[in-house]
Design a protein around this motif. Structure first.
Motif, PDB file in Angstrom:
ATOM      1  N   CYS A 164      42.537  44.463 -59.189  1.00 64.51           N
ATOM      2  CA  CYS A 164      43.035  43.396 -58.335  1.00 64.51           C
ATOM      3  C   CYS A 164      43.432  42.177 -59.179  1.00 64.51           C
ATOM      4  N   CYS A 165      42.609  41.842 -60.165  1.00 66.41           N
ATOM      5  CA  CYS A 165      42.936  40.717 -61.060  1.00 66.41           C
ATOM      6  C   CYS A 165      44.220  41.006 -61.830  1.00 66.41           C
ATOM      7  N   TYR A 166      44.355  42.234 -62.294  1.00 71.33           N
ATOM      8  CA  TYR A 166      45.544  42.608 -63.051  1.00 71.33           C
ATOM      9  C   TYR A 166      46.791  42.464 -62.192  1.00 71.33           C
ATOM     10  N   TRP A 167      46.757  43.013 -60.980  1.00 70.24           N
ATOM     11  CA  TRP A 167      47.920  42.950 -60.112  1.00 70.24           C
ATOM     12  C   TRP A 167      48.204  41.526 -59.651  1.00 70.24           C
ATOM     13  N   THR A 168      47.163  40.743 -59.432  1.00 75.11           N
ATOM     14  CA  THR A 168      47.372  39.349 -59.063  1.00 75.11           C
ATOM     15  C   THR A 168      48.035  38.599 -60.211  1.00 75.11           C
ATOM     16  N   ASP A 169      47.662  38.941 -61.442  1.00 74.71           N
ATOM     17  CA  ASP A 169      48.217  38.274 -62.609  1.00 74.71           C
ATOM     18  C   ASP A 169      49.696  38.588 -62.796  1.00 74.71           C
ATOM     19  N   ILE A 170      50.106  39.827 -62.567  1.00 74.89           N
ATOM     20  CA  ILE A 170      51.498  40.195 -62.831  1.00 74.89           C
ATOM     21  C   ILE A 170      52.380  40.138 -61.595  1.00 74.89           C
ATOM     22  N   HIS A 210      27.216  38.384 -57.885  1.00 75.67           N
ATOM     23  CA  HIS A 210      27.801  37.067 -57.633  1.00 75.67           C
ATOM     24  C   HIS A 210      28.501  36.539 -58.886  1.00 75.67           C
ATOM     25  N   ARG A 211      27.892  36.721 -60.038  1.00 81.12           N
ATOM     26  CA  ARG A 211      28.507  36.262 -61.294  1.00 81.12           C
ATOM     27  C   ARG A 211      29.765  37.072 -61.606  1.00 81.12           C
ATOM     28  N   ILE A 212      29.739  38.369 -61.335  1.00 77.80           N
ATOM     29  CA  ILE A 212      30.930  39.201 -61.540  1.00 77.80           C
ATOM     30  C   ILE A 212      32.051  38.720 -60.622  1.00 77.80           C
ATOM     31  N   LYS A 213      31.718  38.373 -59.392  1.00 82.81           N
ATOM     32  CA  LYS A 213      32.734  37.855 -58.470  1.00 82.81           C
ATOM     33  C   LYS A 213      33.342  36.562 -58.995  1.00 82.81           C
ATOM     34  N   GLN A 214      32.534  35.725 -59.608  1.00 81.41           N
ATOM     35  CA  GLN A 214      33.064  34.498 -60.198  1.00 81.41           C
ATOM     36  C   GLN A 214      34.007  34.804 -61.355  1.00 81.41           C
ATOM     37  N   LEU A 215      33.621  35.754 -62.201  1.00 78.97           N
ATOM     38  CA  LEU A 215      34.433  36.076 -63.376  1.00 78.97           C
ATOM     39  C   LEU A 215      35.714  36.828 -63.021  1.00 78.97           C
ATOM     40  N   THR A 216      35.714  37.534 -61.896  1.00 79.98           N
ATOM     41  CA  THR A 216      36.897  38.305 -61.508  1.00 79.98           C
ATOM     42  C   THR A 216      37.608  37.680 -60.319  1.00 79.98           C
ATOM     43  N   GLY A 217      37.337  36.416 -60.059  1.00 82.87           N
ATOM     44  CA  GLY A 217      37.996  35.739 -58.951  1.00 82.87           C
ATOM     45  C   GLY A 217      39.497  35.662 -59.166  1.00 82.87           C
ATOM     46  N   ARG A 218      40.249  35.963 -58.136  1.00 80.54           N
ATOM     47  CA  ARG A 218      41.701  35.997 -58.269  1.00 80.54           C
ATOM     48  C   ARG A 218      42.304  34.603 -58.412  1.00 80.54           C
ATOM     49  N   SER A 219      41.598  33.593 -57.969  1.00 82.81           N
ATOM     50  CA  SER A 219      42.146  32.248 -58.066  1.00 82.81           C
ATOM     51  C   SER A 219      41.781  31.561 -59.388  1.00 82.81           C
ATOM     52  N   TRP A 220      40.985  32.220 -60.220  1.00 83.48           N
ATOM     53  CA  TRP A 220      40.616  31.662 -61.519  1.00 83.48           C
ATOM     54  C   TRP A 220      41.790  31.884 -62.461  1.00 83.48           C
ATOM     55  N   TYR A 240      38.667  39.254 -69.683  1.00 81.37           N
ATOM     56  CA  TYR A 240      38.015  40.465 -70.200  1.00 81.37           C
ATOM     57  C   TYR A 240      36.914  40.114 -71.187  1.00 81.37           C
ATOM     58  N   ARG A 241      37.204  39.146 -72.058  1.00 82.54           N
ATOM     59  CA  ARG A 241      36.224  38.760 -73.078  1.00 82.54           C
ATOM     60  C   ARG A 241      34.956  38.194 -72.428  1.00 82.54           C
ATOM     61  N   GLU A 242      35.132  37.289 -71.470  1.00 82.04           N
ATOM     62  CA  GLU A 242      33.973  36.706 -70.791  1.00 82.04           C
ATOM     63  C   GLU A 242      33.220  37.740 -69.969  1.00 82.04           C
ATOM     64  N   LEU A 243      33.957  38.610 -69.299  1.00 79.71           N
ATOM     65  CA  LEU A 243      33.334  39.657 -68.483  1.00 79.71           C
ATOM     66  C   LEU A 243      32.555  40.636 -69.356  1.00 79.71           C
ATOM     67  N   ARG A 244      33.154  41.024 -70.476  1.00 83.18           N
ATOM     68  CA  ARG A 244      32.479  41.943 -71.389  1.00 83.18           C
ATOM     69  C   ARG A 244      31.201  41.321 -71.939  1.00 83.18           C
ATOM     70  N   ARG A 245      31.289  40.051 -72.318  1.00 86.72           N
ATOM     71  CA  ARG A 245      30.117  39.369 -72.847  1.00 86.72           C
ATOM     72  C   ARG A 245      28.977  39.335 -71.827  1.00 86.72           C
ATOM     73  N   VAL A 256      43.077  32.031 -65.563  1.00 86.43           N
ATOM     74  CA  VAL A 256      42.930  32.175 -67.012  1.00 86.43           C
ATOM     75  C   VAL A 256      43.636  33.458 -67.416  1.00 86.43           C
ATOM     76  N   SER A 257      43.876  33.618 -68.696  1.00 85.51           N
ATOM     77  CA  SER A 257      44.553  34.829 -69.155  1.00 85.51           C
ATOM     78  C   SER A 257      43.638  36.032 -68.976  1.00 85.51           C
ATOM     79  N   LEU A 258      44.250  37.195 -68.868  1.00 82.44           N
ATOM     80  CA  LEU A 258      43.454  38.416 -68.717  1.00 82.44           C
ATOM     81  C   LEU A 258      42.600  38.674 -69.951  1.00 82.44           C
ATOM     82  N   ALA A 259      43.103  38.337 -71.129  1.00 83.02           N
ATOM     83  CA  ALA A 259      42.329  38.552 -72.352  1.00 83.02           C
ATOM     84  C   ALA A 259      41.044  37.722 -72.329  1.00 83.02           C
ATOM     85  N   TYR A 260      41.152  36.467 -71.904  1.00 80.66           N
ATOM     86  CA  TYR A 260      39.963  35.617 -71.814  1.00 80.66           C
ATOM     87  C   TYR A 260      39.005  36.143 -70.746  1.00 80.66           C
TER      88      TYR A 260
END
Length: 108
Positions: free
Chosen positions: A79-85, A25-35, A43-48, A37-41
């Protein structure tokens, strides 16, 4: 028996089902397509989060869900990457590169 996200099955220590559900559930929140934020941020939050959880559950002797989680997480990140670009033109240029000019020339 469940204690602090671990479950004891036989003589093995494994992730509890509830802990695995909360993790996903937390991963889904961090990788939500409607969130937005920049991909760098992201990735940083997801990695942490992932490094912290994996270190916490390193005590577990049950590694079966890890490859499945890895595949699932990679798919969500793509999916996040493609949604971003992806706006229409950016997607076409990212996929085809400079071939779009050649395709347009052949259609005339």
């Amino acid at each position: 028996m469940e204690f602090l996200g671990f479950c004891f099955r036989g003589n093995k220590i494994v992730w509890s089902d509830k802990a695995l559900h909360r993790f996903k559930h937390r991963i889904k929140q961090l990788t939500g397509r409607s969130w937005s934020v920049s991909l760098a941020y992201r990735y940083r939050e997801l990695r942490r989060y992932i490094v912290g959880r994996m270190n916490y559950f390193a005590l577990s002797e049950y590694y079966r869900p890890i490859p499945e989680l890895d595949e699932w997480l990679r798919r969500r990140m793509r999916c996040c990457y493609w949604t971003d670009i992806c706006s229409c033109n950016i997607c076409i240029h990212a996929i085809l590169g400079d071939q779009t000019v050649a395709v347009a020339a052949h259609q005339d």
